[in-house]
Design a protein around this motif. Structure first.
Motif, PDB file in Angstrom:
ATOM      1  N   SER A  16       0.828  -1.218   0.000  1.00 44.85           N
ATOM      2  CA  SER A  16       0.000   0.000   0.000  1.00 44.85           C
ATOM      3  C   SER A  16       0.858   1.263   0.000  1.00 44.85           C
ATOM      4  O   SER A  16       0.537   2.239  -0.673  1.00 44.85           O
ATOM      5  N   THR A  17       1.941   1.250   0.759  1.00 45.75           N
ATOM      6  CA  THR A  17       2.833   2.404   0.797  1.00 45.75           C
ATOM      7  C   THR A  17       3.529   2.583  -0.538  1.00 45.75           C
ATOM      8  O   THR A  17       3.609   3.698  -1.062  1.00 45.75           O
ATOM      9  N   LEU A  18       4.028   1.491  -1.115  1.00 44.77           N
ATOM     10  CA  LEU A  18       4.669   1.578  -2.419  1.00 44.77           C
ATOM     11  C   LEU A  18       3.694   2.107  -3.465  1.00 44.77           C
ATOM     12  O   LEU A  18       4.036   2.968  -4.275  1.00 44.77           O
ATOM     13  N   TYR A  19       2.463   1.624  -3.440  1.00 38.41           N
ATOM     14  CA  TYR A  19       1.448   2.102  -4.375  1.00 38.41           C
ATOM     15  C   TYR A  19       1.228   3.609  -4.191  1.00 38.41           C
ATOM     16  O   TYR A  19       1.168   4.359  -5.170  1.00 38.41           O
ATOM     17  N   LEU A  25       4.224   5.570  -5.684  1.00 42.99           N
ATOM     18  CA  LEU A  25       4.224   5.588  -7.151  1.00 42.99           C
ATOM     19  C   LEU A  25       3.051   6.395  -7.695  1.00 42.99           C
ATOM     20  O   LEU A  25       3.178   7.078  -8.714  1.00 42.99           O
ATOM     21  N   ARG A  26       1.914   6.351  -7.007  1.00 43.61           N
ATOM     22  CA  ARG A  26       0.744   7.134  -7.436  1.00 43.61           C
ATOM     23  C   ARG A  26       1.026   8.626  -7.340  1.00 43.61           C
ATOM     24  O   ARG A  26       0.754   9.381  -8.277  1.00 43.61           O
ATOM     25  N   LEU A  27       1.593   9.077  -6.201  1.00 43.62           N
ATOM     26  CA  LEU A  27       1.892  10.499  -6.025  1.00 43.62           C
ATOM     27  C   LEU A  27       2.933  10.960  -7.042  1.00 43.62           C
ATOM     28  O   LEU A  27       2.772  12.008  -7.667  1.00 43.62           O
ATOM     29  N   ARG A  28       3.973  10.182  -7.246  1.00 42.89           N
ATOM     30  CA  ARG A  28       4.988  10.558  -8.226  1.00 42.89           C
ATOM     31  C   ARG A  28       4.382  10.634  -9.622  1.00 42.89           C
ATOM     32  O   ARG A  28       4.669  11.568 -10.377  1.00 42.89           O
ATOM     33  N   SER A  29       3.546   9.688  -9.976  1.00 43.20           N
ATOM     34  CA  SER A  29       2.911   9.692 -11.294  1.00 43.20           C
ATOM     35  C   SER A  29       1.961  10.875 -11.450  1.00 43.20           C
ATOM     36  O   SER A  29       1.946  11.545 -12.485  1.00 43.20           O
ATOM     37  N   GLU A  30       1.170  11.147 -10.402  1.00 43.26           N
ATOM     38  CA  GLU A  30       0.239  12.280 -10.417  1.00 43.26           C
ATOM     39  C   GLU A  30       0.945  13.585 -10.759  1.00 43.26           C
ATOM     40  O   GLU A  30       0.466  14.370 -11.565  1.00 43.26           O
ATOM     41  N   VAL A  31       2.081  13.808 -10.119  1.00 40.89           N
ATOM     42  CA  VAL A  31       2.767  15.084 -10.268  1.00 40.89           C
ATOM     43  C   VAL A  31       3.727  15.085 -11.461  1.00 40.89           C
ATOM     44  O   VAL A  31       3.638  15.950 -12.331  1.00 40.89           O
ATOM     45  N   GLU A  52      -3.120   9.805   4.336  1.00 39.23           N
ATOM     46  CA  GLU A  52      -2.762   9.891   2.914  1.00 39.23           C
ATOM     47  C   GLU A  52      -1.345  10.425   2.752  1.00 39.23           C
ATOM     48  O   GLU A  52      -0.944  11.380   3.418  1.00 39.23           O
ATOM     49  N   LEU A  53      -0.595   9.811   1.838  1.00 42.72           N
ATOM     50  CA  LEU A  53       0.748  10.289   1.526  1.00 42.72           C
ATOM     51  C   LEU A  53       0.635  11.594   0.747  1.00 42.72           C
ATOM     52  O   LEU A  53       0.039  11.625  -0.330  1.00 42.72           O
ATOM     53  N   VAL A  54       1.196  12.675   1.290  1.00 42.63           N
ATOM     54  CA  VAL A  54       1.101  13.983   0.624  1.00 42.63           C
ATOM     55  C   VAL A  54       2.464  14.624   0.383  1.00 42.63           C
ATOM     56  O   VAL A  54       2.550  15.671  -0.255  1.00 42.63           O
ATOM     57  N   VAL A  79      11.542  14.573  -5.231  1.00 48.41           N
ATOM     58  CA  VAL A  79      10.935  15.428  -4.199  1.00 48.41           C
ATOM     59  C   VAL A  79       9.585  15.896  -4.721  1.00 48.41           C
ATOM     60  O   VAL A  79       9.506  16.553  -5.758  1.00 48.41           O
ATOM     61  N   VAL A  80       8.529  15.565  -3.994  1.00 47.24           N
ATOM     62  CA  VAL A  80       7.189  15.844  -4.500  1.00 47.24           C
ATOM     63  C   VAL A  80       6.201  16.068  -3.360  1.00 47.24           C
ATOM     64  O   VAL A  80       6.285  15.418  -2.319  1.00 47.24           O
TER      65      VAL A  80
END
Length: 151
Positions: free
Chosen positions: A18-21, A24-30, A60-62, A82-83
Motif C-alpha cells: 500500500s505504501t509503495l502504491y 508511485l501514485r503520487l509521483r505519477s500524479e505530479v 494519505e501520503l502527501v 521530491v514531490v
C-alpha cells in the motif's frame, strides 16, 4: 487543513504494498500527469534508497522524497523525486520535506555533501536549504534542471 504531517523513513524492503502504491501514485500524479513528463520513473534506484514519507491526518501520503546513498547516482549522497501533493502546496510543507530529507541523509547515510538535480525554477527554493548551483543548466526529461550541492 491541518498541515502537521506524520513522517516516516522507509528502506525499500520495509515498504508495504500500500505504501509503495501510494508513493508511485503520487509521483505519477505530479511528474507524469501534472508536469506532462514521460520518463522511466521506476529506475531501480528505489531499491537502494530510503523513502521519506509525509502522511496527513487521514493517513494519505502527501509529501515524498527518496534519499540515495553515495556512489549510486553521484559520488555524494543525493535526494530526488521530491514531490508534494497539490493539497499541501503553499503551506510550507515542501520546506519541511527537504529538511526531513536532509535529516534522513545525515542520520541514515552518513551525512556529508548532498547533490541534487533540481528543476531550474526551484533553485531559489533549494538555496534556502544550503544548496548551491554547480555547473550549467541542462535538460532532463525535457525540463530545465540545475545540479546543486549542499556541503
Amino acid at each position: 487543513m491541518n498541515t502537521t504531517l506524520q513522517w516516516h523513513w522507509h528502506a525499500f524492503n520495509d515498504l508495504t504494498p500500500s505504501t509503495l502504491y501510494a508513493i508511485l501514485r503520487l509521483r505519477s500524479e505530479v511528474f507524469v500527469v501534472e508536469q506532462r513528463s514521460i520518463f522511466q520513473d521506476m529506475d531501480k534506484v528505489d531499491l537502494l534508497s530510503l523513502h521519506v514519507c509525509g502522511y496527513d491526518e487521514s493517513g494519505e501520503l502527501v509529501a515524498y522524497a527518496r534519499c540515495i546513498p553515495s556512489g549510486i547516482k553521484y559520488a555524494a549522497a543525493s535526494i530526488g523525486r521530491v514531490v508534494t501533493s497539490q493539497s499541501v502546496r503553499g503551506t510550507g510543507m515542501g520546506h519541511v520535506l527537504v529538511r526531513q530529507s536532509i535529516a534522513c541523509v545525515d542520520a541514515q547515510l552518513g551525512g556529508g555533501p548532498i547533490r541534487i538535480s533540481a528543476q531550474a525554477h526551484l533553485q531559489a527554493f533549494y538555496a534556502q536549504h544550503g544548496f548551491i548551483a554547480d555547473g550549467d543548466l541542462y535538460l532532463e526529461d525535457d525540463i530545465p534542471h540545475q545540479a546543486m550541492e549542499r556541503i
